[in-house]
Design a protein around this motif. Structure first.
Motif, PDB file in Angstrom:
ATOM      1  N   PRO B   8     -24.459 -26.483  -1.384  1.00  0.00           N
ATOM      2  CA  PRO B   8     -25.025 -26.733   0.044  1.00  0.00           C
ATOM      3  C   PRO B   8     -24.201 -27.817   0.527  1.00  0.00           C
ATOM      4  O   PRO B   8     -23.288 -28.274   0.125  1.00  0.00           O
ATOM      5  CB  PRO B   8     -26.252 -27.465  -0.632  1.00  0.00           C
ATOM      6  CG  PRO B   8     -25.953 -27.937  -1.884  1.00  0.00           C
ATOM      7  CD  PRO B   8     -25.023 -27.144  -2.563  1.00  0.00           C
ATOM      8  N   THR B   9     -24.413 -27.979   1.793  1.00  0.00           N
ATOM      9  CA  THR B   9     -23.751 -29.203   2.757  1.00  0.00           C
ATOM     10  C   THR B   9     -23.889 -30.444   2.225  1.00  0.00           C
ATOM     11  O   THR B   9     -23.075 -31.275   1.993  1.00  0.00           O
ATOM     12  CB  THR B   9     -24.050 -29.116   4.137  1.00  0.00           C
ATOM     13  OG1 THR B   9     -23.933 -27.646   4.558  1.00  0.00           O
ATOM     14  CG2 THR B   9     -23.327 -30.069   4.866  1.00  0.00           C
ATOM     15  N   HIS B  10     -25.079 -30.860   1.591  1.00  0.00           N
ATOM     16  CA  HIS B  10     -25.839 -31.875   1.174  1.00  0.00           C
ATOM     17  C   HIS B  10     -26.455 -31.732   0.037  1.00  0.00           C
ATOM     18  O   HIS B  10     -27.366 -30.747   0.010  1.00  0.00           O
ATOM     19  CB  HIS B  10     -26.479 -32.773   2.274  1.00  0.00           C
ATOM     20  CG  HIS B  10     -25.653 -33.219   3.441  1.00  0.00           C
ATOM     21  ND1 HIS B  10     -25.492 -32.401   4.727  1.00  0.00           N
ATOM     22  CD2 HIS B  10     -24.755 -34.305   3.517  1.00  0.00           C
ATOM     23  CE1 HIS B  10     -24.746 -33.329   5.473  1.00  0.00           C
ATOM     24  NE2 HIS B  10     -24.391 -34.288   5.040  1.00  0.00           N
ATOM     25  N   GLY B 105     -12.600 -26.103   1.727  1.00  0.00           N
ATOM     26  CA  GLY B 105     -13.731 -26.042   2.682  1.00  0.00           C
ATOM     27  C   GLY B 105     -14.254 -27.118   3.286  1.00  0.00           C
ATOM     28  O   GLY B 105     -13.604 -28.392   2.957  1.00  0.00           O
ATOM     29  N   PRO B 106     -15.460 -27.356   3.819  1.00  0.00           N
ATOM     30  CA  PRO B 106     -15.894 -28.481   4.217  1.00  0.00           C
ATOM     31  C   PRO B 106     -16.290 -29.656   3.657  1.00  0.00           C
ATOM     32  O   PRO B 106     -16.696 -30.593   3.894  1.00  0.00           O
ATOM     33  CB  PRO B 106     -17.023 -28.057   5.503  1.00  0.00           C
ATOM     34  CG  PRO B 106     -17.532 -26.652   4.857  1.00  0.00           C
ATOM     35  CD  PRO B 106     -16.370 -26.184   3.957  1.00  0.00           C
ATOM     36  N   GLY B 107     -16.599 -29.048   2.350  1.00  0.00           N
ATOM     37  CA  GLY B 107     -17.220 -30.048   1.467  1.00  0.00           C
ATOM     38  C   GLY B 107     -18.614 -30.155   1.011  1.00  0.00           C
ATOM     39  O   GLY B 107     -19.416 -29.661   1.761  1.00  0.00           O
ATOM     40  N   THR B 108     -18.972 -30.572  -0.120  1.00  0.00           N
ATOM     41  CA  THR B 108     -20.570 -31.042  -0.275  1.00  0.00           C
ATOM     42  C   THR B 108     -20.727 -32.248  -0.640  1.00  0.00           C
ATOM     43  O   THR B 108     -20.035 -32.910  -1.388  1.00  0.00           O
ATOM     44  CB  THR B 108     -20.911 -30.110  -1.550  1.00  0.00           C
ATOM     45  OG1 THR B 108     -20.955 -28.477  -1.307  1.00  0.00           O
ATOM     46  CG2 THR B 108     -22.427 -30.589  -2.256  1.00  0.00           C
ATOM     47  N   ARG B 109     -21.400 -32.899   0.175  1.00  0.00           N
ATOM     48  CA  ARG B 109     -21.866 -34.488  -0.152  1.00  0.00           C
ATOM     49  C   ARG B 109     -22.849 -34.600  -1.051  1.00  0.00           C
ATOM     50  O   ARG B 109     -24.059 -34.141  -0.814  1.00  0.00           O
ATOM     51  CB  ARG B 109     -22.003 -34.999   1.418  1.00  0.00           C
ATOM     52  CG  ARG B 109     -22.641 -36.433   1.378  1.00  0.00           C
ATOM     53  CD  ARG B 109     -21.543 -37.440   1.005  1.00  0.00           C
ATOM     54  NE  ARG B 109     -20.549 -37.423   2.092  1.00  0.00           N
ATOM     55  CZ  ARG B 109     -19.488 -38.270   2.255  1.00  0.00           C
ATOM     56  NH1 ARG B 109     -19.021 -38.835   1.035  1.00  0.00           N
ATOM     57  NH2 ARG B 109     -18.468 -37.951   3.172  1.00  0.00           N
ATOM     58  N   LEU B 110     -22.514 -35.175  -2.291  1.00  0.00           N
ATOM     59  CA  LEU B 110     -23.681 -35.536  -3.207  1.00  0.00           C
ATOM     60  C   LEU B 110     -23.795 -36.624  -3.334  1.00  0.00           C
ATOM     61  O   LEU B 110     -22.915 -37.773  -3.240  1.00  0.00           O
ATOM     62  CB  LEU B 110     -22.688 -34.806  -4.635  1.00  0.00           C
ATOM     63  CG  LEU B 110     -23.795 -35.154  -5.991  1.00  0.00           C
ATOM     64  CD1 LEU B 110     -25.016 -34.548  -5.999  1.00  0.00           C
ATOM     65  CD2 LEU B 110     -22.928 -34.847  -7.162  1.00  0.00           C
TER      66      LEU B 110
END
Lengths: 117, 113
Positions: B8-10, B105-110
């Motif tokens: 997911p994004t976040h 990619g835009p990344g996933t902020r965990l």
């Protein structure tokens, strides 16, 4: 071990002036060198690379980089900075290690470029 | 051509839970790399998958693991989450040699609470 250093955390430059973002590297062989840019809340975008050939490499958005083997440097340059160039810039080197030739990419800590209007 | 996508994004988890992050590479790219970008620490190499196999890993504990599927997509699993795992996780893909540049990619902020 191979490594890459970006000695400046931040670089400020006035719009229209030339910019330089510094990168030095340490390798045990021929270096594969890269520059990437990261805009806020985005992934990294590839700008340019040096594998072999001409020491001056041209890339995206008017950026270029000069490979200097004697100084082990790969500085990123642009003749005339734009406000929209403000971002975080990363230098990277490909590290070949082990007998099997596996490798990974090592990134510098990043330099924040701020272009002032 | 579609770029690298991540989901997911976040992601918000609590300590001790498990997180699964997903990555779809650019069509035709066979290598996937995972990086952790914690605040002020630059990019730290986590894992490299190529043709379905783990080729290299960075200096992270075994609770960081992953896999690559036959369609070259990948997932990163982080078990027993700790507060310091909070970071932006970036996935990158690369085509077969002689191409060397990675596409991110835009990344996933965990966020681990």
């Amino acid at each position: 071990a191979q490594s890459v250093a970006q000695p400046e955390d931040q670089v400020n430059v006035a719009e229209g002036n030339p910019l330089t973002v510094k990168c030095t590297y340490s390798v045990s062989g021929n270096p594969y060198l890269f520059w990437y840019v990261q805009y806020p809340n985005r992934g990294l975008q590839f700008l340019l690379k040096y594998i072999t050939g001409d020491n001056l490499v041209k890339g995206s958005y008017g950026f270029e980089a000069e490979f200097n083997k004697s100084q082990t440097s790969f500085h990123l340059k642009k003749p005339s900075a734009l406000v929209s160039d403000s971002a975080l810039y990363f230098c990277a080197v490909r590290d070949i290690s082990g007998a099997s030739g596996t490798y990974k990419y090592i990134f510098g800590t990043g330099t924040r470029l701020k272009v002032l209007a | 051509e579609a770029g690298v996508t991540q989901s997911p994004t976040h992601l918000i988890k609590t300590r001790g839970q498990q997180a699964t992050l997903r990555c779809s590479p650019i069509s035709g790219h066979t290598s996937v790399y995972w990086y952790q970008q914690a605040l002020g620490l630059g990019l730290q190499f986590l894992l490299w998958y190529d043709e379905g196999e783990e080729r290299n890993r960075g200096n992270f504990p075994p609770r960081f693991s992953g896999r690559q599927f036959p369609n070259y997509s990948s997932e990163l699993n982080v078990n027993a989450l700790e507060l310091e795992d909070s970071a932006l996780y970036l996935c990158a893909s690369r085509a077969r040699a002689p191409y060397n540049e990675q596409f991110f990619g835009p990344g996933t902020r965990l966020t681990v609470l």
